[in-house]
Design a protein around this motif. Structure first.
Motif, PDB file in Angstrom:
ATOM      1  N   SER A 137      -8.435   1.827  14.306  1.00 11.41           N
ATOM      2  CA  SER A 137      -7.467   2.839  13.869  1.00 11.41           C
ATOM      3  C   SER A 137      -7.175   3.774  15.028  1.00 11.41           C
ATOM      4  N   ASP A 162      -5.793   4.058   9.213  1.00  8.00           N
ATOM      5  CA  ASP A 162      -5.549   2.664   8.859  1.00  8.00           C
ATOM      6  C   ASP A 162      -5.002   1.925  10.080  1.00  8.00           C
ATOM      7  N   SER A 163      -4.388   0.775   9.869  1.00 13.14           N
ATOM      8  CA  SER A 163      -3.935  -0.060  10.979  1.00 13.14           C
ATOM      9  C   SER A 163      -2.495   0.205  11.384  1.00 13.14           C
TER      10      SER A 163
END
Length: 494
Positions: free
Chosen positions: A30, A227-228
């Motif tokens: 992340s 998150d990604s």
């Protein structure tokens, strides 16, 4: 007289060691977990050569000694100090803060370089002048596991002696602090906070922070996704001198462009006792109000305004906004993000309570041929300028200087009326005599040397402008709409 410029280098910024840095670059789970190395881009805004002194401080509580060294900088020139490559800093690793002083007026912007193959954005935040420190500083948005983001920030002593600091966190809609910390700071040092590790904020937090000190402090924040999506941006804390009942936003967007960019504003009430009744007025390029939003903000609290939620906002909207308050002054942070194609696109900038006749932009780049994701990729700078004065601006002159202080070209923009905005980039400038076209089409890139800056000036007596500079990088080898970007504010220099 030396102009003292205080800089906060973010919590992850100074991962400095004597080893090679290429081996530290890797994919990250992340943006929040990404390490950064800092580059300080600084600009001499005088007509004389400057001797610039850098003093780097270890974090608060460390027994290590500060490190001091000098650089010279030509008149009107801009340069970069890569913290990871400065020989004087070979023993300086981890996190810290810095103070720059000079025998000529200077300004600076901090550029965070991600040590990651997946995080491509470079968070930007401005340094603070000697008069920018305040006993009361606000961070208009603090997040923990909220909107897939978490905030890290640092607070630096900008005074001449040890000071005591009280930090309070306020959740949205609540006038009582959720968590309070008190601590002391030695001269020049900073303390670093990660909202993700503060248990008192609960499993998630959406709010703001206030900083009160017995002397002057400054603060800078960085927000990163957990998150990604690999989004990351930075912005400055706002001191008392910037508290205002009117805040100007040169960038207001809804569904704009191929990536459907939109803006959101985090507005914080500066008062600890009075509520603030706030109205956001969205303007088109002719300064006509096309939509409004309103809310009441409790003392110390914040309210978020999403541009696309405003009733009547036009499609593919690209304009500006004016935020007004009654009952208490406010501060505001603007954010820009994309809804399509550019999943990693996120920027942040501070709303301006007043303008100046002349602004500096220490970090400006442009490329026509190398806007790619290859190693050593080049960037593009887009400058949004808004007239915040009461009369016409007169012609606006955007002057582009190379790293040696040589004027490469000037973009002359016709006068704009109060509230109106306009735009500039290096390719719109008229080339100076003896300069070649590539100096603008590949502005800031001169062989192996990198560096370029600009000044922005309105010409009518008493005119006032503000500007936001957006630095854009490619994020895909195949999709031109997949970009990352970060904003910083033009710095008043008069």
């Amino acid at each position: 007289m030396r102009r003292r410029l205080s800089l906060l280098l973010m919590i992850m910024a100074l991962l400095v060691a004597s080893g090679n840095f290429a081996t530290s670059v890797s994919a990250q789970s992340s943006a929040y977990n990404t390490n950064f190395i800092t580059s300080i881009t600084y600009q001499n805004i005088s007509n004389a050569n400057a001797t610039v002194t850098f003093t780097f401080y270890p974090p608060s509580g460390s027994s290590a000694s500060p490190i001091t060294f000098n650089r010279t900088l030509a008149a009107n020139a801009g340069a970069s100090l890569f913290v990871g490559g400065a020989s004087e800093l070979s023993s300086f690793s981890g996190q810290g803060s810095a103070v720059i002083s000079s025998d000529q007026p200077i300004v600076a912007t901090v550029v965070q370089l991600p040590q990651s193959t997946t995080v491509r954005n470079r968070p930007l935040s401005n340094g603070f002048g000697s008069n920018d420190g305040s006993n009361n500083v606000l961070i208009a948005t603090v997040l923990k596991n909220q909107f897939n983001q978490t905030t890290k920030f640092s607070i630096q002593n900008a005074d001449t002696s040890t000071i005591n600091v009280t930090l309070r966190f306020f959740r949205v809609g609540e006038a009582t602090a959720v968590h309070t910390e008190t601590f002391s700071l030695n001269v020049g040092t900073a303390r670093f906070f990660d909202a993700g590790t503060i248990s008192q904020l609960g499993t998630s937090f959406n709010g703001s922070a206030t900083i009160e000190a017995t002397g002057k402090v400054v603060a800078t924040a960085i927000e990163a996704t957990i998150d990604s999506t690999y989004r990351v941006s930075a912005f400055e804390g706002v001191g008392t001198a910037q508290f205002s009942n009117t805040v100007y936003m040169p960038s207001a967007l809804c569904g704009f462009g191929g990536s459907l960019q939109r803006t959101a504003y985090a507005v914080q009430n500066t008062s600890t006792t009075n509520s603030a009744t706030v109205t956001v007025s969205y303007r088109d390029t002719n300064n006509n109000v096309v939509a409004t939003q309103s809310a009441t903000i409790l003392p110390g609290g914040k309210q978020s305004f999403q541009t696309c939620d405003a009733s009547g906002i036009p499609s593919n909207y690209n304009g500006s906004a004016v935020i007004t308050s009654t009952g208490a002054p406010i501060v505001a942070i603007g954010k820009v993000f994309a809804m399509a194609s550019a999943t990693a696109f996120l920027t942040a900038f501070v709303g301006s309570g007043s303008g100046a006749q002349k602004l500096a932009a220490p970090y400006v780049r442009w490329t026509n041929t190398r806007f790619d994701i290859n190693p050593g990729n080049r960037q593009r700078a887009f400058i949004a300028i808004q007239n915040v004065g009461t009369g016409a601006s007169g012609n606006i002159l955007v002057k582009y200087f190379d790293r040696n202080g040589v004027l490469v070209g000037t973009h002359t923009i016709n006068s704009i009326n109060p509230g109106q905005k306009t735009n500039s980039n290096p390719t719109q400038a008229t080339l100076s005599p003896s300069q070649t076209p590539d100096k603008l089409t590949e502005f800031g890139y001169d062989g192996t040397a990198i560096g370029g800056s600009a000044t922005i000036e309105c010409t009518n007596p008493g005119c006032r402008i503000v500007a936001v500079i957006r630095i854009v990088s490619a994020n895909s080898a195949t999709n031109p709409n997949d970009i990352v970007a970060e904003d910083y504010n033009g710095i008043p220099i008069n």
